[in-house]
Design a protein around this motif. Structure first.
Motif, PDB file in Angstrom:
ATOM      1  N   TYR A  89      -5.126   8.772  41.679  1.00  0.00           N
ATOM      2  CA  TYR A  89      -5.160   7.341  41.335  1.00  0.00           C
ATOM      3  C   TYR A  89      -6.203   6.612  42.180  1.00  0.00           C
ATOM      4  CZ  TYR A  89      -3.697   2.520  40.771  1.00  0.00           C
ATOM      5  OH  TYR A  89      -3.694   1.164  40.534  1.00  0.00           O
ATOM      6  N   ILE A  90      -6.194   6.854  43.484  1.00  0.00           N
ATOM      7  CA  ILE A  90      -7.140   6.190  44.372  1.00  0.00           C
ATOM      8  C   ILE A  90      -8.569   6.580  44.014  1.00  0.00           C
ATOM      9  CG2 ILE A  90      -7.966   6.079  46.769  1.00  0.00           C
ATOM     10  CD1 ILE A  90      -4.956   6.252  47.583  1.00  0.00           C
ATOM     11  N   SER A  91      -8.787   7.844  43.704  1.00  0.00           N
ATOM     12  CA  SER A  91     -10.113   8.310  43.310  1.00  0.00           C
ATOM     13  C   SER A  91     -10.613   7.569  42.071  1.00  0.00           C
ATOM     14  CB  SER A  91     -10.067   9.810  43.045  1.00  0.00           C
ATOM     15  OG  SER A  91     -11.286  10.245  42.508  1.00  0.00           O
ATOM     16  N   GLU A  92      -9.784   7.479  41.068  1.00  0.00           N
ATOM     17  CA  GLU A  92     -10.180   6.827  39.817  1.00  0.00           C
ATOM     18  C   GLU A  92     -10.381   5.324  40.003  1.00  0.00           C
ATOM     19  OE1 GLU A  92      -7.143   7.948  37.038  1.00  0.00           O
ATOM     20  OE2 GLU A  92      -7.721  10.060  37.115  1.00  0.00           O
ATOM     21  N   PHE A  93      -9.458   4.691  40.715  1.00  0.00           N
ATOM     22  CA  PHE A  93      -9.519   3.241  40.876  1.00  0.00           C
ATOM     23  C   PHE A  93     -10.689   2.835  41.762  1.00  0.00           C
ATOM     24  CE2 PHE A  93      -7.546  -0.913  42.177  1.00  0.00           C
ATOM     25  CZ  PHE A  93      -7.596  -1.480  40.915  1.00  0.00           C
ATOM     26  N   SER A  94     -10.939   3.592  42.823  1.00  0.00           N
ATOM     27  CA  SER A  94     -12.063   3.245  43.693  1.00  0.00           C
ATOM     28  C   SER A  94     -13.396   3.458  42.975  1.00  0.00           C
ATOM     29  CB  SER A  94     -12.003   4.015  45.013  1.00  0.00           C
ATOM     30  OG  SER A  94     -12.040   5.398  44.804  1.00  0.00           O
ATOM     31  N   ALA A  95     -13.469   4.420  42.069  1.00  0.00           N
ATOM     32  CA  ALA A  95     -14.690   4.617  41.277  1.00  0.00           C
ATOM     33  C   ALA A  95     -14.955   3.393  40.403  1.00  0.00           C
ATOM     34  CB  ALA A  95     -14.580   5.872  40.417  1.00  0.00           C
ATOM     35  N   GLU A  96     -13.912   2.868  39.787  1.00  0.00           N
ATOM     36  CA  GLU A  96     -14.064   1.665  38.956  1.00  0.00           C
ATOM     37  C   GLU A  96     -14.485   0.467  39.799  1.00  0.00           C
ATOM     38  OE1 GLU A  96     -10.807   0.862  36.270  1.00  0.00           O
ATOM     39  OE2 GLU A  96     -10.392   2.995  36.114  1.00  0.00           O
ATOM     40  N   LEU A  97     -13.847   0.307  40.948  1.00  0.00           N
ATOM     41  CA  LEU A  97     -14.189  -0.812  41.826  1.00  0.00           C
ATOM     42  C   LEU A  97     -15.615  -0.687  42.358  1.00  0.00           C
ATOM     43  CD1 LEU A  97     -10.858  -1.197  43.829  1.00  0.00           C
ATOM     44  CD2 LEU A  97     -11.769  -2.757  42.085  1.00  0.00           C
ATOM     45  N   SER A  98     -16.020   0.527  42.679  1.00  0.00           N
ATOM     46  CA  SER A  98     -17.382   0.756  43.149  1.00  0.00           C
ATOM     47  C   SER A  98     -18.393   0.365  42.082  1.00  0.00           C
ATOM     48  CB  SER A  98     -17.561   2.221  43.536  1.00  0.00           C
ATOM     49  OG  SER A  98     -18.900   2.466  43.880  1.00  0.00           O
ATOM     50  N   LEU A 129     -16.476   1.982  48.950  1.00  0.00           N
ATOM     51  CA  LEU A 129     -15.561   2.434  47.904  1.00  0.00           C
ATOM     52  C   LEU A 129     -15.890   3.859  47.472  1.00  0.00           C
ATOM     53  CD1 LEU A 129     -15.402  -0.917  45.972  1.00  0.00           C
ATOM     54  CD2 LEU A 129     -13.415   0.262  46.973  1.00  0.00           C
ATOM     55  N   ASP A 130     -17.171   4.199  47.445  1.00  0.00           N
ATOM     56  CA  ASP A 130     -17.558   5.579  47.139  1.00  0.00           C
ATOM     57  C   ASP A 130     -17.038   6.531  48.216  1.00  0.00           C
ATOM     58  OD1 ASP A 130     -18.853   5.005  44.757  1.00  0.00           O
ATOM     59  OD2 ASP A 130     -20.827   4.803  45.694  1.00  0.00           O
ATOM     60  N   MET A 131     -17.098   6.104  49.459  1.00  0.00           N
ATOM     61  CA  MET A 131     -16.575   6.943  50.550  1.00  0.00           C
ATOM     62  C   MET A 131     -15.058   7.116  50.404  1.00  0.00           C
ATOM     63  SD  MET A 131     -19.088   8.009  52.311  1.00  0.00           S
ATOM     64  CE  MET A 131     -19.955   8.061  50.758  1.00  0.00           C
ATOM     65  N   ALA A 132     -14.376   6.058  50.020  1.00  0.00           N
ATOM     66  CA  ALA A 132     -12.930   6.157  49.785  1.00  0.00           C
ATOM     67  C   ALA A 132     -12.640   7.124  48.640  1.00  0.00           C
ATOM     68  CB  ALA A 132     -12.351   4.777  49.476  1.00  0.00           C
ATOM     69  N   ARG A 133     -13.458   7.067  47.586  1.00  0.00           N
ATOM     70  CA  ARG A 133     -13.295   7.985  46.452  1.00  0.00           C
ATOM     71  C   ARG A 133     -13.496   9.432  46.890  1.00  0.00           C
ATOM     72  NH1 ARG A 133     -16.697  10.528  43.170  1.00  0.00           N
ATOM     73  NH2 ARG A 133     -18.473   9.424  44.036  1.00  0.00           N
ATOM     74  N   LEU A 134     -14.539   9.663  47.677  1.00  0.00           N
ATOM     75  CA  LEU A 134     -14.794  11.023  48.150  1.00  0.00           C
ATOM     76  C   LEU A 134     -13.672  11.533  49.051  1.00  0.00           C
ATOM     77  CD1 LEU A 134     -18.618  10.782  48.849  1.00  0.00           C
ATOM     78  CD2 LEU A 134     -17.487  12.018  46.986  1.00  0.00           C
TER      79      LEU A 134
END
Length: 54
Positions: free
Chosen positions: A9-18, A33-38
């Protein structure tokens, strides 16, 4: 919610926010946000490895 579901969920949502941040020239925020996704992807992969071992 499991660790894997949360990381996904965090991966998908942070990608959208980024993407939103990048569209509005909020480059540092997009980067963070990309770092959070990674990191979420890394956690997801670690959880998957642990599941296979266990």
């Amino acid at each position: 919610m499991s660790t894997q579901e949360t990381a996904q969920y965090i991966s998908e949502f942070s990608a959208e926010l980024s993407s939103l941040a990048r569209e509005t020239k909020l480059d540092l925020l997009a980067y963070l946000l990309d770092m959070a996704r990674l990191e979420a992807i890394r956690a997801l992969q670690a959880a998957d490895r642990d599941t296979l071992k266990g």
